[in-house]
Write a protein that holds these residues in place. Structure first.
Motif, PDB file in Angstrom:
ATOM      1  N   LEU A 153      -6.101  -2.069   7.932  1.00  0.00           N
ATOM      2  CA  LEU A 153      -5.546  -2.644   6.794  1.00  0.00           C
ATOM      3  C   LEU A 153      -4.464  -2.001   6.112  1.00  0.00           C
ATOM      4  N   LYS A 154      -5.114  -0.711   5.846  1.00  0.00           N
ATOM      5  CA  LYS A 154      -4.336   0.221   5.119  1.00  0.00           C
ATOM      6  C   LYS A 154      -2.967   0.691   5.736  1.00  0.00           C
ATOM      7  N   ARG A 155      -3.159   0.937   6.985  1.00  0.00           N
ATOM      8  CA  ARG A 155      -1.898   1.106   7.926  1.00  0.00           C
ATOM      9  C   ARG A 155      -0.903  -0.014   8.054  1.00  0.00           C
ATOM     10  N   LEU A 181     -10.702  -1.253   7.493  1.00  0.00           N
ATOM     11  CA  LEU A 181     -10.194  -0.913   6.281  1.00  0.00           C
ATOM     12  C   LEU A 181      -9.096   0.106   6.569  1.00  0.00           C
ATOM     13  N   GLU A 182      -9.211   0.807   7.578  1.00  0.00           N
ATOM     14  CA  GLU A 182      -8.299   2.000   8.037  1.00  0.00           C
ATOM     15  C   GLU A 182      -6.871   0.843   8.758  1.00  0.00           C
ATOM     16  N   LYS A 192      -0.420  -2.467   5.925  1.00  0.00           N
ATOM     17  CA  LYS A 192       0.354  -2.491   4.472  1.00  0.00           C
ATOM     18  C   LYS A 192       1.076  -1.062   4.375  1.00  0.00           C
ATOM     19  N   GLU A 193       0.867  -0.283   4.969  1.00  0.00           N
ATOM     20  CA  GLU A 193       2.126   0.856   5.072  1.00  0.00           C
ATOM     21  C   GLU A 193       3.141   0.559   5.920  1.00  0.00           C
ATOM     22  N   GLU A 228     -13.097  -3.204  -1.394  1.00  0.00           N
ATOM     23  CA  GLU A 228     -12.290  -2.220  -1.225  1.00  0.00           C
ATOM     24  C   GLU A 228     -11.096  -2.792  -0.288  1.00  0.00           C
ATOM     25  N   ALA A 229     -11.358  -3.722   0.546  1.00  0.00           N
ATOM     26  CA  ALA A 229     -10.366  -4.590   1.462  1.00  0.00           C
ATOM     27  C   ALA A 229      -9.547  -5.206   0.309  1.00  0.00           C
ATOM     28  N   ARG A 262       4.294  -4.184   3.586  1.00  0.00           N
ATOM     29  CA  ARG A 262       3.363  -4.815   2.762  1.00  0.00           C
ATOM     30  C   ARG A 262       3.300  -6.341   2.613  1.00  0.00           C
ATOM     31  N   GLU A 314      -8.910  -4.441  -2.903  1.00  0.00           N
ATOM     32  CA  GLU A 314      -8.093  -3.736  -3.354  1.00  0.00           C
ATOM     33  C   GLU A 314      -6.911  -3.110  -2.498  1.00  0.00           C
ATOM     34  N   LEU A 315      -7.121  -3.184  -1.239  1.00  0.00           N
ATOM     35  CA  LEU A 315      -6.133  -2.515  -0.486  1.00  0.00           C
ATOM     36  C   LEU A 315      -4.977  -3.880  -0.042  1.00  0.00           C
TER      37      LEU A 315
END
Length: 127
Positions: A66-68, A63-64, A70-71, A92-93, A74, A95-96
């Motif tokens: 994935l978040k990065r 998840l972490e 996308k930062e 959650e994934a 995108r 949503e991210l």
């Protein structure tokens, strides 16, 4: 057509090898990373079109990562690979920004089909 790039992120060597083989066989440029730090370096340097990302990676989890990813960009498509029972993380994934997930053990042909659709579908989409 420029070669599409696929990054495989999994701490299991066997899975990385298998997926590298499958997707280089499909004509993609493949990259691999066994951890988040390495994965993010490749994302920055190579800007892959699609990332196959394992949810459970020691250190920085999926998840972490994935978040990065996308930062950083995108537009990079991310497909999660999950173990059975990680449904709360899958939500959650999504949503991210993850497109979808495959539960291990996954059907390699199905995964190949989905990746091809994601990477080549845009060129042949008619509707």
């Amino acid at each position: 057509m420029d070669d599409k790039k696929v990054l495989i992120v999994d701490d299991q060597n066997g899975i990385r090898m298998l997926l590298m083989e499958v997707f280089s066989g499909e004509g993609y440029r493949t990259f691999q990373a066994s951890n988040g730090k390495l994965a993010l370096e490749i994302v920055k340097d190579e800007s892959p079109d699609l990332v196959l990302l394992d949810m459970k990676i020691p250190g920085m989890d999926g998840l972490e990562i994935l978040k990065r990813v996308k930062e950083i960009n995108r537009d990079i498509k991310v497909i999660m690979m999950t173990a059975y029972g990680e449904l709360d993380m899958i939500k959650e994934a999504t949503e991210l920004g993850a497109l979808m997930h495959f539960t291990k053990p996954f059907d390699i042909d199905e995964m190949r089909m989905v990746v091809n659709m994601q990477l080549r579908g845009s060129e042949t989409r008619s509707r």
